[in-house]
Design a protein around this motif. Sequence first.
Motif, mmCIF file in Angstrom:
data_model
loop_
_atom_site.group_PDB
_atom_site.id
_atom_site.type_symbol
_atom_site.label_atom_id
_atom_site.label_comp_id
_atom_site.label_asym_id
_atom_site.label_seq_id
_atom_site.Cartn_x
_atom_site.Cartn_y
_atom_site.Cartn_z
ATOM 1 N N CYS A 62 83.319 26.116 -20.807
ATOM 2 C CA CYS A 62 82.710 24.814 -21.077
ATOM 3 C C CYS A 62 82.758 23.974 -19.791
ATOM 4 C CB CYS A 62 83.497 24.137 -22.195
ATOM 5 S SG CYS A 62 82.984 22.448 -22.553
ATOM 6 N N CYS B 148 84.149 21.349 -19.375
ATOM 7 C CA CYS B 148 85.465 20.706 -19.258
ATOM 8 C C CYS B 148 86.489 21.652 -18.638
ATOM 9 C CB CYS B 148 85.956 20.231 -20.629
ATOM 10 S SG CYS B 148 86.523 21.568 -21.704
ATOM 11 N N CYS C 252 84.488 25.802 -26.364
ATOM 12 C CA CYS C 252 84.489 24.497 -27.029
ATOM 13 C C CYS C 252 83.313 24.414 -28.010
ATOM 14 C CB CYS C 252 84.339 23.383 -25.997
ATOM 15 S SG CYS C 252 85.765 23.180 -24.938
HETATM 16 ZN ZN ZN Z 1 84.979 21.619 -23.401
#
Ligand code: ZN
Length: 399
Positions: free
Chosen positions: A264, A266, A271
């Motif tokens: 992801c 992040c 996620c």
């Molecule tokens: Zn994420």
Amino acid sequence: MSRIGADHPDARGRENRVESTLLRRINERRLLEVIQQQGPSSRAALTRLSGLTAPTVSKAVESLLKRGLVEELDPLEQSLGRPGRLVRMAAESAAVLGIVIDAEVCCIAAAGLDGKVTEEQTRRIPTPDTYGALLAALESQCRELLGGVTGRVHGIGVSVPGLVNERLEEIVFSPNLHLLDKRNPASDLAERLGIPCVLLQESDALCLGEQLYGDARGLRDFAVLDASMGLGLGVMSGGQLLAGHSGMAGEVGHITVDPDGIRCGCGNRGCLETLATDAALVRLMSEKLGRALTLDAAAALLGERAADFQHELRTVTEYLASAIAAVINIFNPTTLYVHGMLLAGNEERFVRVLERVKQRALTASLADCTVVATRSSKRQGAIAGIMHHLTNAWAPSIR
Ligand SMILES: [Zn+2]
């Protein structure tokens, strides 16, 4: 130096003055809210609707006129007698701007304080590759729009994707647009343009847009789930935006749902946002075809031959339904608005999502909640965000 005790007449006089200023501001805020909800209204109607006395309404309207937040217009010539002039949000004599920064396209719009956005007053640009180029492009688009605005510009709402830390007043990081990491484009633009700018997390802005201009007027407990590029959530709880300690609450998109899933933005794997969004469906369709699709191209393909992408549609439908169910179970909203183009924006596909939500949400919580596709936009959200800020900065809400 002599000190004045709290019970000294001078100190009491000061306290009384502070109290009356605060009360005056609260009354003005109350009137603004009534005008925003009801549209153009006479002073008599405002007195009836606000529950304030006629002299208080009169005084508050004068102050709002002076501050340039409302304007007067003549009523239609249909009533008998001498109808009073109507008061409305300043649509011609004042303006605000809304900026939406997004991963692919940025949008800049000007509107009167009534919040009505039009295509003529909107500019769109591809999102530049660097932060410096982004600021320069936004500044020049704003200046162009400001050139066509008559009257005072009260401020600019800047809607951004990613994690916004309200205490540090910066974007901590933006998984789908890393050039915003550790930046605050609102304060940078305020410096360049000399106009107050407010930074808004895009899901919060969507919530405010729905509350101020959309179907959520008067609702105190609702949520907006944005399933377009990222998976964002804004929650209005008891009439207030749910913020958490630093304004970062609601990051439902980064719940792990597939521990071995794809990386992801992040940094984590699998996620929810990598599987439940428009961007996820575009990625899955691109993988199937072996070539990269844009959002518009994916929408067109789904319109022409959706049967070829049944597996991809089913996967994203299932994960979006899980996301919706999680929000309903955790926050117990009266209405959940879902923002997105490929699933939420298509009636037939959204019905299928809702069928899966029935399987996933707690029955009692779902019975309390209406799930609908939002008709509001991030552009409207950015405008609502600056209007919310202007109202809030003046006086607290007492409802
Ligand atoms: Zn994420």
